[in-house]
Design a protein around this motif. Structure first.
Motif, PDB file in Angstrom:
ATOM      1  N   ILE A 179       1.139  -1.256  -0.014  1.00  0.00           N
ATOM      2  CA  ILE A 179       0.019  -0.110  -0.053  1.00  0.00           C
ATOM      3  C   ILE A 179       0.888   1.118   0.010  1.00  0.00           C
ATOM      4  N   TRP A 180       0.535   2.234  -0.712  1.00  0.00           N
ATOM      5  CA  TRP A 180       1.132   3.649  -0.757  1.00  0.00           C
ATOM      6  C   TRP A 180       0.619   4.463   0.022  1.00  0.00           C
ATOM      7  N   ILE A 181       1.378   5.058   1.144  1.00  0.00           N
ATOM      8  CA  ILE A 181       0.636   6.172   1.798  1.00  0.00           C
ATOM      9  C   ILE A 181       1.402   7.374   1.635  1.00  0.00           C
ATOM     10  N   GLN A 182       0.568   8.401   1.644  1.00  0.00           N
ATOM     11  CA  GLN A 182       1.119   9.779   1.603  1.00  0.00           C
ATOM     12  C   GLN A 182       0.348  10.387   2.686  1.00  0.00           C
ATOM     13  N   VAL A 183       1.322  11.226   3.543  1.00  0.00           N
ATOM     14  CA  VAL A 183       0.927  12.048   4.668  1.00  0.00           C
ATOM     15  C   VAL A 183       1.377  13.443   4.788  1.00  0.00           C
ATOM     16  N   ASN A 221      12.481  -1.841  14.566  1.00  0.00           N
ATOM     17  CA  ASN A 221      12.158  -3.253  13.848  1.00  0.00           C
ATOM     18  C   ASN A 221      11.072  -2.920  12.877  1.00  0.00           C
ATOM     19  N   ILE A 222      10.854  -1.704  12.540  1.00  0.00           N
ATOM     20  CA  ILE A 222       9.728  -1.537  11.395  1.00  0.00           C
ATOM     21  C   ILE A 222      10.496  -0.984  10.135  1.00  0.00           C
ATOM     22  N   TYR A 223       9.986  -1.572   9.122  1.00  0.00           N
ATOM     23  CA  TYR A 223      10.929  -1.294   7.759  1.00  0.00           C
ATOM     24  C   TYR A 223       9.820  -1.191   6.545  1.00  0.00           C
ATOM     25  N   PHE A 224      10.264  -0.132   5.669  1.00  0.00           N
ATOM     26  CA  PHE A 224       9.224   0.115   4.633  1.00  0.00           C
ATOM     27  C   PHE A 224      10.162   0.963   3.396  1.00  0.00           C
ATOM     28  N   ARG A 225       9.819   1.296   2.440  1.00  0.00           N
ATOM     29  CA  ARG A 225      10.260   1.898   1.366  1.00  0.00           C
ATOM     30  C   ARG A 225      10.121   3.334   1.387  1.00  0.00           C
ATOM     31  N   PRO A 226      10.830   4.242   1.586  1.00  0.00           N
ATOM     32  CA  PRO A 226      10.348   5.772   1.451  1.00  0.00           C
ATOM     33  C   PRO A 226      10.069   6.118  -0.033  1.00  0.00           C
ATOM     34  N   GLY A 227       9.181   7.183  -0.167  1.00  0.00           N
ATOM     35  CA  GLY A 227       8.637   7.338  -1.399  1.00  0.00           C
ATOM     36  C   GLY A 227       9.846   7.933  -2.431  1.00  0.00           C
ATOM     37  N   ASN A 228      10.750   8.670  -1.868  1.00  0.00           N
ATOM     38  CA  ASN A 228      11.876   9.012  -2.856  1.00  0.00           C
ATOM     39  C   ASN A 228      12.489   8.015  -3.644  1.00  0.00           C
ATOM     40  N   GLU A 229      12.369   6.825  -3.086  1.00  0.00           N
ATOM     41  CA  GLU A 229      13.163   5.638  -3.761  1.00  0.00           C
ATOM     42  C   GLU A 229      12.491   5.342  -5.141  1.00  0.00           C
ATOM     43  N   PHE A 230      11.090   6.062  -5.272  1.00  0.00           N
ATOM     44  CA  PHE A 230      10.491   5.769  -6.644  1.00  0.00           C
ATOM     45  C   PHE A 230      10.375   6.664  -7.633  1.00  0.00           C
ATOM     46  N   SER A 231      11.414   7.734  -7.458  1.00  0.00           N
ATOM     47  CA  SER A 231      11.360   8.632  -8.353  1.00  0.00           C
ATOM     48  C   SER A 231      12.884   9.068  -8.643  1.00  0.00           C
ATOM     49  N   THR A 232      13.153   9.675  -9.791  1.00  0.00           N
ATOM     50  CA  THR A 232      14.336  10.234  -9.957  1.00  0.00           C
ATOM     51  C   THR A 232      14.263  11.783  -9.679  1.00  0.00           C
ATOM     52  N   LEU A 233      13.077  12.235  -9.449  1.00  0.00           N
ATOM     53  CA  LEU A 233      13.079  13.732  -9.170  1.00  0.00           C
ATOM     54  C   LEU A 233      12.619  13.831  -7.492  1.00  0.00           C
ATOM     55  N   LEU A 291      10.647  14.024  -5.475  1.00  0.00           N
ATOM     56  CA  LEU A 291       9.192  13.858  -5.296  1.00  0.00           C
ATOM     57  C   LEU A 291       8.928  12.814  -4.146  1.00  0.00           C
ATOM     58  N   TYR A 292       7.829  12.899  -3.471  1.00  0.00           N
ATOM     59  CA  TYR A 292       7.269  11.734  -2.720  1.00  0.00           C
ATOM     60  C   TYR A 292       7.946  11.748  -1.591  1.00  0.00           C
TER      61      TYR A 292
END
Length: 85
Positions: free
Chosen positions: A5-9, A25-37, A39-40
């Motif tokens: 799930i993609w969450i934006q706050v 011990n909580i891990y997720f992928r930060p949004g900036n990893e999904f753009s070269t700009l 963003l996110y």
């Protein structure tokens, strides 16, 4: 693959959130990893493929993995709340 799930706050710094979450011990992928700009920064992606089991009284105590996921979910929500207040 998997279920995510993609969450934006608004006002969230997802990299700071990840650094804080790792201490629990909580891990997720930060949004900036999904753009070269640039963003996110206020977004992140988490895996939702594992169930959090609940009964009428709360977490199913017989499933320790589900209980741990539930506690991690609550902690992640708390870390988000603290950051954006």
């Amino acid at each position: 693959g998997g279920i995510v799930i993609w969450i934006q706050v608004p006002k969230l710094d997802s990299i700071k959130l990840l650094n804080d979450a790792k201490h629990h011990n909580i891990y997720f992928r930060p949004g900036n990893e999904f753009s070269t700009l640039d963003l996110y920064q206020d977004s992140f992606r988490i895996n939702i493929g594992w169930p959090i089991l609940k009964n009428n009284a709360g977490v199913d105590d017989n499933d320790s993995d589900a209980n741990q996921r539930y506690q991690q979910f609550l902690k992640l929500c708390e870390l988000i709340r603290i950051q954006v207040e």
